[in-house]
Design a protein around this motif. Sequence first.
Motif, PDB file in Angstrom:
ATOM      1  N   VAL A 135       7.247 -49.657  55.997  1.00 17.46           N
ATOM      2  CA  VAL A 135       6.445 -50.444  55.052  1.00 17.46           C
ATOM      3  C   VAL A 135       5.033 -49.862  55.044  1.00 17.46           C
ATOM      4  CG1 VAL A 135       5.667 -52.726  54.344  1.00 17.46           C
ATOM      5  CG2 VAL A 135       7.804 -52.485  55.635  1.00 17.46           C
TER       6      VAL A 135
ATOM      7  N   GLY B  73       0.975 -44.497  53.527  1.00 18.13           N
ATOM      8  CA  GLY B  73      -0.175 -43.630  53.813  1.00 18.13           C
ATOM      9  C   GLY B  73       0.273 -42.528  54.769  1.00 18.13           C
TER      10      GLY B  73
ATOM     11  N   PHE C  59       1.488 -45.374  47.203  1.00 18.09           N
ATOM     12  CA  PHE C  59       1.815 -44.237  48.060  1.00 18.09           C
ATOM     13  C   PHE C  59       0.581 -43.328  48.180  1.00 18.09           C
ATOM     14  CE2 PHE C  59       3.720 -40.737  50.036  1.00 18.09           C
ATOM     15  CZ  PHE C  59       4.845 -41.227  50.680  1.00 18.09           C
TER      16      PHE C  59
ATOM     17  N   THR D  27     -10.255 -40.790  48.932  1.00 20.68           N
ATOM     18  CA  THR D  27     -11.101 -39.870  49.708  1.00 20.68           C
ATOM     19  C   THR D  27     -11.334 -38.592  48.915  1.00 20.68           C
ATOM     20  OG1 THR D  27      -9.996 -40.727  51.645  1.00 20.68           O
ATOM     21  CG2 THR D  27     -11.192 -38.690  51.959  1.00 20.68           C
TER      22      THR D  27
ATOM     23  N   ALA E 207     -13.562 -35.122  49.947  1.00 21.41           N
ATOM     24  CA  ALA E 207     -13.382 -33.999  50.874  1.00 21.41           C
ATOM     25  C   ALA E 207     -12.789 -34.457  52.202  1.00 21.41           C
ATOM     26  CB  ALA E 207     -14.726 -33.347  51.118  1.00 21.41           C
TER      27      ALA E 207
ATOM     28  N   ASN F 128     -11.336 -32.596  58.397  1.00 23.04           N
ATOM     29  CA  ASN F 128     -10.979 -32.738  59.820  1.00 23.04           C
ATOM     30  C   ASN F 128      -9.480 -32.934  60.007  1.00 23.04           C
ATOM     31  OD1 ASN F 128     -10.738 -35.289  58.801  1.00 23.04           O
ATOM     32  ND2 ASN F 128     -12.168 -36.262  60.206  1.00 23.04           N
TER      33      ASN F 128
ATOM     34  N   ALA G 292       4.931 -55.872  50.422  1.00 24.34           N
ATOM     35  CA  ALA G 292       5.720 -56.715  51.327  1.00 24.34           C
ATOM     36  C   ALA G 292       4.959 -58.014  51.576  1.00 24.34           C
ATOM     37  CB  ALA G 292       5.948 -55.974  52.634  1.00 24.34           C
TER      38      ALA G 292
ATOM     39  N   ALA H  88      -5.402 -50.170  56.401  1.00 23.48           N
ATOM     40  CA  ALA H  88      -6.566 -51.051  56.462  1.00 23.48           C
ATOM     41  C   ALA H  88      -7.488 -50.737  55.290  1.00 23.48           C
ATOM     42  CB  ALA H  88      -7.302 -50.823  57.784  1.00 23.48           C
TER      43      ALA H  88
ATOM     44  N   ASN I 171     -18.171 -42.079  47.650  1.00 21.77           N
ATOM     45  CA  ASN I 171     -17.948 -40.628  47.792  1.00 21.77           C
ATOM     46  C   ASN I 171     -19.055 -39.794  47.147  1.00 21.77           C
ATOM     47  OD1 ASN I 171     -15.458 -40.716  49.224  1.00 21.77           O
ATOM     48  ND2 ASN I 171     -14.398 -41.181  47.317  1.00 21.77           N
TER      49      ASN I 171
ATOM     50  N   VAL J  34      -5.262 -37.760  61.071  1.00 24.96           N
ATOM     51  CA  VAL J  34      -4.480 -37.014  62.063  1.00 24.96           C
ATOM     52  C   VAL J  34      -3.894 -37.966  63.110  1.00 24.96           C
ATOM     53  CG1 VAL J  34      -6.406 -36.389  63.597  1.00 24.96           C
ATOM     54  CG2 VAL J  34      -4.553 -34.777  63.244  1.00 24.96           C
TER      55      VAL J  34
HETATM   56  P1  FAD Z   1      -3.410 -46.229  54.782  1.00 24.32           P
HETATM   57  O1  FAD Z   1      -3.850 -44.881  54.397  1.00 24.32           O
HETATM   58  O2  FAD Z   1      -4.354 -47.370  54.611  1.00 24.32           O
HETATM   59  O3  FAD Z   1      -2.040 -46.539  54.013  1.00 24.32           O
HETATM   60  C1  FAD Z   1      -1.490 -47.825  54.011  1.00 24.32           C
HETATM   61  C2  FAD Z   1      -0.294 -47.862  53.106  1.00 24.32           C
HETATM   62  O4  FAD Z   1       0.301 -49.171  53.161  1.00 24.32           O
HETATM   63  C3  FAD Z   1      -0.601 -47.641  51.628  1.00 24.32           C
HETATM   64  O5  FAD Z   1       0.484 -47.005  51.007  1.00 24.32           O
HETATM   65  C4  FAD Z   1      -0.754 -49.072  51.093  1.00 24.32           C
HETATM   66  O6  FAD Z   1      -0.581 -49.171  49.703  1.00 24.32           O
HETATM   67  C5  FAD Z   1       0.399 -49.730  51.851  1.00 24.32           C
HETATM   68  N1  FAD Z   1       0.355 -51.179  51.964  1.00 24.32           N
HETATM   69  C6  FAD Z   1      -0.648 -51.998  52.368  1.00 24.32           C
HETATM   70  N2  FAD Z   1      -0.239 -53.284  52.403  1.00 24.32           N
HETATM   71  C7  FAD Z   1       1.062 -53.269  52.028  1.00 24.32           C
HETATM   72  C8  FAD Z   1       2.048 -54.269  51.875  1.00 24.32           C
HETATM   73  N3  FAD Z   1       1.826 -55.566  52.148  1.00 24.32           N
HETATM   74  N4  FAD Z   1       3.291 -53.902  51.422  1.00 24.32           N
HETATM   75  C9  FAD Z   1       3.588 -52.598  51.153  1.00 24.32           C
HETATM   76  N5  FAD Z   1       2.679 -51.600  51.303  1.00 24.32           N
HETATM   77  C10 FAD Z   1       1.436 -51.937  51.742  1.00 24.32           C
HETATM   78  N6  FAD Z   1      -9.719 -39.952  57.786  1.00 24.32           N
HETATM   79  C11 FAD Z   1      -9.790 -38.671  58.197  1.00 24.32           C
HETATM   80  O7  FAD Z   1      -9.119 -38.293  59.148  1.00 24.32           O
HETATM   81  N7  FAD Z   1     -10.610 -37.780  57.533  1.00 24.32           N
HETATM   82  C12 FAD Z   1     -11.370 -38.109  56.457  1.00 24.32           C
HETATM   83  O8  FAD Z   1     -12.096 -37.287  55.899  1.00 24.32           O
HETATM   84  C13 FAD Z   1     -11.290 -39.462  56.002  1.00 24.32           C
HETATM   85  N8  FAD Z   1     -12.051 -39.865  54.963  1.00 24.32           N
HETATM   86  C14 FAD Z   1     -11.927 -41.147  54.529  1.00 24.32           C
HETATM   87  C15 FAD Z   1     -12.669 -41.520  53.405  1.00 24.32           C
HETATM   88  C16 FAD Z   1     -12.525 -42.788  52.877  1.00 24.32           C
HETATM   89  C17 FAD Z   1     -13.308 -43.172  51.647  1.00 24.32           C
HETATM   90  C18 FAD Z   1     -11.638 -43.728  53.507  1.00 24.32           C
HETATM   91  C19 FAD Z   1     -11.459 -45.106  52.926  1.00 24.32           C
HETATM   92  C20 FAD Z   1     -10.935 -43.362  54.639  1.00 24.32           C
HETATM   93  C21 FAD Z   1     -11.068 -42.079  55.171  1.00 24.32           C
HETATM   94  N9  FAD Z   1     -10.375 -41.668  56.301  1.00 24.32           N
HETATM   95  C22 FAD Z   1     -10.434 -40.355  56.705  1.00 24.32           C
HETATM   96  C23 FAD Z   1      -9.512 -42.592  57.047  1.00 24.32           C
HETATM   97  C24 FAD Z   1      -8.033 -42.344  56.709  1.00 24.32           C
HETATM   98  O9  FAD Z   1      -7.876 -42.343  55.309  1.00 24.32           O
HETATM   99  C25 FAD Z   1      -7.164 -43.404  57.366  1.00 24.32           C
HETATM  100  O10 FAD Z   1      -7.364 -43.395  58.768  1.00 24.32           O
HETATM  101  C26 FAD Z   1      -5.683 -43.151  57.089  1.00 24.32           C
HETATM  102  O11 FAD Z   1      -5.418 -43.113  55.698  1.00 24.32           O
HETATM  103  C27 FAD Z   1      -4.824 -44.246  57.723  1.00 24.32           C
HETATM  104  O12 FAD Z   1      -3.494 -44.042  57.385  1.00 24.32           O
HETATM  105  P2  FAD Z   1      -2.445 -45.250  57.378  1.00 24.32           P
HETATM  106  O13 FAD Z   1      -1.173 -44.663  56.919  1.00 24.32           O
HETATM  107  O14 FAD Z   1      -2.487 -45.944  58.692  1.00 24.32           O
HETATM  108  O15 FAD Z   1      -3.007 -46.310  56.334  1.00 24.32           O
END
Ligand code: FAD
Length: 303
Positions: A3, A6, A30, A37, A39, A42, A75, A106, A121, A280
């Motif tokens: 679920v 990201g 997705f 984001t 650039a 890292n 969900a 988050a 950005n 990462v």
């Molecule tokens: P997310 O990327 O938040 O993905 C969550 C997923 O769950 C998404 O598909 C969302 O739609 C889905 N979702 C949420 N709630 C539900 C639900 N109830 N039902 C179904 N789907 C749901 N990190 C770096 O390492 N380098 C960077 O340069 C960087 N730059 C960033 C710049 C910005 C502006 C932001 C906001 C973040 C940045 N980050 C960066 C942080 C990085 O993007 C996150 O740490 C990373 O995306 C986390 O991945 P994740 O899969 O845990 O969550």
Amino acid sequence: MVVGGGPAGAAAAVYAARKGIRTGVAAERFGGQVLDTMAIENFISVPHTEGPKLAAALETHVREYDVEVMNLQTATKLEAVEGGFRVTMASGAALTAASVVLSTGARWRKMGVPGEQDYLNKGVAFCPHCDGPLFKGKRIAVIGGGNSGVEAAIDLAGLVAHVTLIEFDKQLRADDVLQRKLRSLKNVTILTHAKTTEVKGDGTRVTGLAYEDRTSGEIREIALEGIFVQIGLMPNTDWLKGTIDLSPRGEIVVDAHGATSMPGVFAAGDCTTTPYKQIVIAMGEGAKASLAAFDHLIRVSAP
Ligand code: FAD
């Protein structure tokens, strides 16, 4: 079933599929935060990429395998049922799975002031580890005087020319040891009892911010090139309240294997208690959660 789509969810899906597990990913959007984001510098072994490019690559990689991708699905409920779990979607659809990996990520809390959205950005940033180096030698502000804000200010002070830390309250809320470190830095100004009222820009980039001195009621302006908003990162876990253990911040409590309080349900990435919210790290945790789900499945399906 995964679920969230990201970096954590994509990694979980690839790892599950490569173990021969029938895998589906349901995601509201997705790509997740990566889509917001610009650039990314890292993500180790890729010196530079852009969010939408990485998000597309995540989806391409997942689709290399026999994974069912269900985009635009939110969900709303998770429950244990005979033989596994049922996840109910806002659309009314319900999917069942023998094991679930939660990776709903988050979102950063925004200030909600004029200009903030326009300059995302383009000077308005949230993640010091990600965007700090882009502001080398420039003037920036950090909004928020809790632990995250003060840690960000200390971190950024080593890179940028000057940091102004702005806290709404009369005093900082960060731990004493962090406050002492912050106050020892020569290129930091601390403004308390101050409320940011506007992000200023020239149409292309941030050029400053306006704040209200809450003691005098006066509006003042600071010229700067960057603003790091550090007023909270909110996990997307409201729908799980009362179902699995969440931390006081709402993060899904996981152990070293990504296991949650519900046996058979694993979690990864920004929605969990795992520290340091980075691409990462989310990917590594997603891989780990799927490997742990595999270990769980071979045990529950043993004759
Ligand atoms: P997310 O990327 O938040 O993905 C969550 C997923 O769950 C998404 O598909 C969302 O739609 C889905 N979702 C949420 N709630 C539900 C639900 N109830 N039902 C179904 N789907 C749901 N990190 C770096 O390492 N380098 C960077 O340069 C960087 N730059 C960033 C710049 C910005 C502006 C932001 C906001 C973040 C940045 N980050 C960066 C942080 C990085 O993007 C996150 O740490 C990373 O995306 C986390 O991945 P994740 O899969 O845990 O969550």
